[in-house]
Design an enzyme around this catalytic site. Structure first.
Site, PDB file in Angstrom:
ATOM      1  N   ASP A 152       8.872   6.319   7.809  1.00 17.87           N
ATOM      2  CA  ASP A 152       8.271   7.627   8.391  1.00 17.87           C
ATOM      3  C   ASP A 152       7.094   8.209   7.278  1.00 17.87           C
ATOM      4  O   ASP A 152       6.929   9.453   7.853  1.00 17.87           O
ATOM      5  CB  ASP A 152       9.342   8.473   8.705  1.00 17.87           C
ATOM      6  CG  ASP A 152      10.239   8.610   7.320  1.00 17.87           C
ATOM      7  OD1 ASP A 152       9.728   8.056   6.405  1.00 17.87           O
ATOM      8  OD2 ASP A 152      11.622   9.654   7.399  1.00 17.87           O
ATOM      9  N   GLY A 157       2.579   3.627   1.455  1.00 21.11           N
ATOM     10  CA  GLY A 157       3.259   4.181   2.918  1.00 21.11           C
ATOM     11  C   GLY A 157       3.753   5.616   3.173  1.00 21.11           C
ATOM     12  O   GLY A 157       3.975   6.035   4.001  1.00 21.11           O
ATOM     13  N   GLY A 190       0.692  -1.063   0.003  1.00 18.63           N
ATOM     14  CA  GLY A 190      -0.123   0.057  -0.045  1.00 18.63           C
ATOM     15  C   GLY A 190       0.872   1.344  -0.150  1.00 18.63           C
ATOM     16  O   GLY A 190       2.026   1.320   0.086  1.00 18.63           O
ATOM     17  N   ASP A 204       4.649  -4.809  -7.683  1.00 23.21           N
ATOM     18  CA  ASP A 204       3.816  -3.595  -7.238  1.00 23.21           C
ATOM     19  C   ASP A 204       4.408  -2.331  -7.845  1.00 23.21           C
ATOM     20  O   ASP A 204       3.703  -1.397  -7.582  1.00 23.21           O
ATOM     21  CB  ASP A 204       4.032  -3.442  -5.488  1.00 23.21           C
ATOM     22  CG  ASP A 204       5.658  -3.437  -5.098  1.00 23.21           C
ATOM     23  OD1 ASP A 204       6.021  -4.386  -5.429  1.00 23.21           O
ATOM     24  OD2 ASP A 204       6.179  -2.605  -4.452  1.00 23.21           O
TER      25      ASP A 204
HETATM   26  P1  AMP Z   1       9.031   1.070  -3.166  1.00 23.43           P
HETATM   27  O1  AMP Z   1      10.414   0.230  -3.081  1.00 23.43           O
HETATM   28  O2  AMP Z   1       9.302   2.578  -3.408  1.00 23.43           O
HETATM   29  O3  AMP Z   1       8.157   0.606  -4.413  1.00 23.43           O
HETATM   30  O4  AMP Z   1       7.927   1.045  -1.905  1.00 23.43           O
HETATM   31  C1  AMP Z   1       7.694  -0.460  -1.321  1.00 23.43           C
HETATM   32  C2  AMP Z   1       6.775   0.013  -0.209  1.00 23.43           C
HETATM   33  O5  AMP Z   1       7.443   0.429   0.821  1.00 23.43           O
HETATM   34  C3  AMP Z   1       5.575   0.928  -0.621  1.00 23.43           C
HETATM   35  O6  AMP Z   1       4.394   0.188   0.206  1.00 23.43           O
HETATM   36  C4  AMP Z   1       5.810   1.864  -0.016  1.00 23.43           C
HETATM   37  O7  AMP Z   1       4.878   2.825   0.135  1.00 23.43           O
HETATM   38  C5  AMP Z   1       6.804   1.742   1.222  1.00 23.43           C
HETATM   39  N1  AMP Z   1       7.786   2.533   1.540  1.00 23.43           N
HETATM   40  C6  AMP Z   1       8.751   3.112   1.029  1.00 23.43           C
HETATM   41  N2  AMP Z   1       9.425   4.126   1.554  1.00 23.43           N
HETATM   42  C7  AMP Z   1       8.675   4.284   2.550  1.00 23.43           C
HETATM   43  C8  AMP Z   1       8.834   5.314   3.714  1.00 23.43           C
HETATM   44  N3  AMP Z   1       9.560   5.966   4.114  1.00 23.43           N
HETATM   45  N4  AMP Z   1       7.678   5.348   4.810  1.00 23.43           N
HETATM   46  C9  AMP Z   1       6.626   4.425   4.637  1.00 23.43           C
HETATM   47  N5  AMP Z   1       6.585   3.598   3.711  1.00 23.43           N
HETATM   48  C10 AMP Z   1       7.511   3.524   2.783  1.00 23.43           C
HETATM   49 MG    MG Z   2       6.591   0.942  -5.399  1.00 27.20          MG
END
Ligand code: AMP
Ligand code: MG
Length: 494
Positions: free
Chosen positions: A127, A94, A92, A254
């Site tokens: 965060d 985040g 989701g 995702d």
């Molecule tokens: P990504 O690697 O950017 O595709 O992100 C993978 C998951 O980690 C997704 O659900 C993002 O929303 C969550 N996510 C990545 N960075 C953060 C952050 N700083 N705070 C909260 N959730 C995060």
């Molecule tokens: Mg992503």
């Protein structure tokens, strides 16, 4: 007058309206002292946003999420995903918030999303924030991809928040406003499939069809046709990546869109020296998402979509599997067809011949172990097509390795009756002079992060916005990184 009226954003939030249960309504945190780094005026015009009427402070408030626009209902979307092969049932948004959708000047529905706007129910240990480096990196590379003709999410704005975020050290916080034709992912389907919520999977499929592939709507086997459309869009996308040497770095489900747009520019990088095994991401220890593996990983991801959609294909599961398999098996042929189309253009070929695959493969073979800059190789070939081979040959330690291939290529060119200007035009539009060179991207991000100097970012962006034209006094952007900056590593800085 309120800021929201001045922007004239006309929201029409179909995801919120039609897909209850696929998101939570949420609000960002108010940034202490938001400031605009960059606004994409060309994109704002496309969206019908009247940004010019805003003061910088109003823009900063809007694009930091501090001001909720009239008609915007911010939501965090839910999704799951296979990450490096392993399934995570809930991911989701985040650190992102979908502000809503607008219909652009062409009537296309576009998502407006903030990235880095604070914690959501999906933040887990994170965060919810973003540091300035990754924000500017996504801005630069997504806009470069757009200019290179690759389907991609776009960047509308980058703002600093006025607070520090803790990563390896305290870094300036920032927020990116991202625009996408949607944020539907393979992982969105997987979330509900994993819970055996078939009705939600059907609802999502119907929604995706009407939003992205309306032509298949109502046809018998519409869900199979939908799968086939997504497969086609991904085959086309990855073929473009391969033709320009783009390595996504985290091709998790995702991060695989239903629309076929590139999304989530994390540890991505452009290949400099041609090496099919190139990997830049420090977290990709096995090389799962190496340059040469990208087509295989794309079909792996589409297979996960097929599994999620399986109950919709046929009441009889075995028959459903059979039908889906037939669709999935079409990937390889489609991918190679798209790839070859791209490569033909890069070589200045207008007609199609059976032997073209061998010709292209022969070129790539001759590059092995030669440390040839992939981008400059094709610029060299463009010059060679005009009659000057010097810069091409200077790329090779041993010019003999390419001499034989050049003879084959010339023979193939001579077999086409194509005016030289036409040929050169095709090559000029297929072979960028400028890609986001890894060391130039790092330079720009470092200046912004550690010196609050945004000039290198803006200069690089200006070049990447028109990558096929020669820019004056910009040789440093054409040259590969000095040896001291190789090998390059990217970090999944979030
Ligand atoms: P990504 O690697 O950017 O595709 O992100 C993978 C998951 O980690 C997704 O659900 C993002 O929303 C969550 N996510 C990545 N960075 C953060 C952050 N700083 N705070 C909260 N959730 C995060
Ligand atoms: Mg992503």
């Amino acid at each position: 007058m309120t800021a929201s009226n001045i922007l004239q954003a006309q929201f029409d939030n179909s995801y919120y309206r039609d897909l209850e249960g696929c998101y939570v309504a949420w609000q960002g945190v108010v940034a202490p002292k938001p400031e605009v780094i960059r606004i994409n005026h060309q994109l704002a015009d496309e969206l019908g946003f009247n940004i010019k009427a805003l003061t910088d402070d109003q823009s900063a408030e809007i694009f930091s999420g501090s001001k909720i626009l009239e008609g915007s209902v911010p939501i965090a979307q839910v999704y799951a995903g296979h990450q490096f092969g392993g399934f995570t049932p809930i991911l989701g948004d985040g650190r992102a918030l979908l502000l809503g959708e607008v219909l652009d000047r062409d009537g296309m529905r576009r998502d407006i999303q903030l990235k880095g706007s604070g914690r959501t129910p999906f933040s887990r240990q994170g965060d919810g924030k973003a540091a300035i480096g990754p924000v500017l990196r996504e801005y630069l590379i997504s806009e470069a991809m757009y200019a290179l003709g690759v389907p991609t999410t776009r960047s509308l704005a980058a703002v600093t928040t006025g607070e520090k975020v803790l990563r390896e050290s305290q870094l300036p916080g920032a927020i990116l406003t991202r625009v996408a034709s949607s944020h539907l992912r393979v992982g969105t389907f997987e979330f509900f499939a994993a819970r055996e919520d078939i009705e939600k999977v059907r609802l999502l499929a119907d929604y995706s069809i009407s939003r992205h592939y309306p032509d298949v709507s109502g046809q018998s086997d519409q869900y199979l046709l939908f799968l086939s459309e997504v497969l086609d869009a991904q085959a086309k996308l990855v073929a473009k990546w391969m033709a320009i040497g783009f390595i996504h770095g985290v091709m998790n489900t995702d991060n695989t869109t239903i629309s076929g747009e590139t999304i989530d520019y994390g540890p991505c990088a452009f290949m400099d020296q041609y090496d099919p095994a190139s990997v830049f991401s420090s977290i990709d220890l096995q090389g799962r998402y190496a340059y040469q593996n990208q087509p295989t990983m794309a079909i792996w991801n589409i297979t996960r979509l097929a599994e999620a959609l399986l109950p919709l294909f046929d009441d009889n599961q075995e028959k459903g599997v059979e039908k889906a398999t037939a669709v999935l098996e079409s990937f390889s042929e489609k991918y190679y067809e798209y790839w070859l189309q791209n490569m033909r253009s890069k070589l200045g070929l207008v007609t199609e011949r059976k032997e073209d695959m061998e010709l292209v493969k022969g070129l790539l073979k001759s590059l092995e172990g030669q440390h040839i800059d992939f981008t400059n190789l094709f610029i060299g070939l463009s010059k060679a097509a005009e009659g000057d081979q010097t810069s091409l040959l200077s790329l090779f330690d041993d010019a003999e390795t390419i001499a034989q291939w050049l003879a084959l290529w010339r023979h193939r060119l001579d077999a086409e009756e194509v005016p030289m200007q036409t040929r050169l035009g095709i090559m000029a539009r297929a072979n960028p002079r400028y890609i986001p060179r890894n060391h130039k991207v790092e330079e720009a991000l470092d200046a912004a992060t550690y010196e609050q100097n945004f000039e290198p970012f803006k200069k690089l962006l200006a070049i990447l916005e028109s990558p096929f034209e020669a820019h004056a006094d910009s040789e440093e952007f054409e040259n590969p990184a000095p040896e001291s900056k190789i090998p390059y590593r990217t970090f999944c800085g979030t």
